[in-house]
Design a protein around this motif. Sequence first.
Motif: not given
Lengths: 86, 445
Positions: B107-116
């Motif tokens: 989910f950390d990778d997803v969160l990084t995408g969402l933060e961008k």
Amino acid sequence: MDKDSNKVIEESLILEVAAILSRDPGSIDPEIPLHEMGIDSLGFVELLVTIEKKFNIKLMESGLTRNDFRTIRSLSSKIGAMEYSR
Amino acid sequence: MTALPYSRNKRYLTGIDWIINVLNYMTLKETGAGFMSQVVFELNGEADSLQTESSLSAFMKKHPLLNGRASRDFNLAPYWKIPAEGTGKISFETIHLSDSLDKDTSFDDVLTGLEKGINRPFKNRNEHVAFHLITKKGKSYLAMTFDHLVFDARNAEAFLNMFQKDWESGEYPCDLTITEPAHLSMWMDKFKAGQRVNRAFLQIADRVPPRVLPLPLPQAGKGFKFKILSFKRKEAEAITENAFNQAGYLMLMPYALSASVSALHEIFAGRGFVSGNYVIPVSIDNRKKEEVMRQVFFSNVSFFIFKVEAELAVSFPELLKSVKEQMYNQVKTDLPGDICKASLLMRIAPLPLLGSLMKIYLKGQIASFSFSYVGESAYESSCFMNNKIINMFHMPRVPVPPGIGIFFQKSKENLNVILSYMDGMLSGEESGKIFDLLKFRLGVE
């Protein structure tokens, strides 16, 4: 405290809850718990403020139990008892 | 022929809309991007990116209001200038995580995408909505990034709800309310509300500013970081039960706020802060669901303003008592209603001036942190297009200052807690500690 007085209090609370929920008073069942009707923290505090203004009772400081607050019917009978004991 | 009672290309802004414009201006100035938020659907299965983009484009085209901008009328009232036609060209970005990383993407990778997605400024002043679709094996995340100039949190959900109904069955609401009067009458009523709001703020103000975390240094990243905690049904029920037992029947909002103050107090104490008390604005939306479905655009919130003495933050029962009393008093005096009325007077002030005026009461600050609790979602369907919704959460960029906030939000059976803060404001250890403390206070360690 007679049953008629409790009924009057209950009807008055039904009107208040209906106004808070923007619903028809006829659709409010006094036996259903308030949280199941969709009342949240803000709506509940609005109801407490209305009770204080209408019946001059500060329910936040009254030490009522959770069950006393649960339904319009239980709340009405507690308010009735508190009014009677004054 | 009857004349239309309003102009199709003009919608007057309320006082709250104007405050949102000020917060947007301040946040844009500090971070390069405005007061935006993002509503995210976690979906079962891989969503079809082409179909999603074309369906959303077609729906967005029906709403030219979403390509408008603020302007000022000859009578000096600010209004939203609505273009004659909506644009069919929307910002839609697709990220396939499964393409580039191994299939067990966290989910950390997803969160990084969402933060961008949430930290990227809009392309121009007429763009206020953008979409991001992140897909990974067996799951998708559809995010709608939006300006708070056009939606509050529940309105964003209601807009997506409208889209879903339109997509499913072509059903489109016929009673949408877009008009707003200029509010250029009943001045005495507004002035009296202004007096009461002024008195309330003077009571909150101390001789020193409230306790705040310093904003990150200019060389640090200007974006926001997020931590998301999702409680499933059993944990959410346990939290509700704990709130009932400790704070009282239906007192989940004051309970969640007290837990948040208590958790953040530990961070302040850990850094050795001793000066000032806590001031927390809490946005509230007391509209009923049917009203949300009619008033889908702009901001329909108001605020409670809580002040918590720093010494109370160490005693949870005392803290709870103080928060409950303040909430009760503010409902009784209708502070949120007075803020709505009084803010209509502030519309005369240009954004930079009003931004400075808002900092006067609290000696250069606005708040210690932001907080909100949204108990009822405006999104009704269990699917987004064809994909089943697993969870839905919000990722708000908090106005700067204070640049940090904690948000509670119910989604079906889940209770989500979102910590949002400017990059560099908290260390990784501190943000982790806030969630540990929150879990402890909410009784679900």
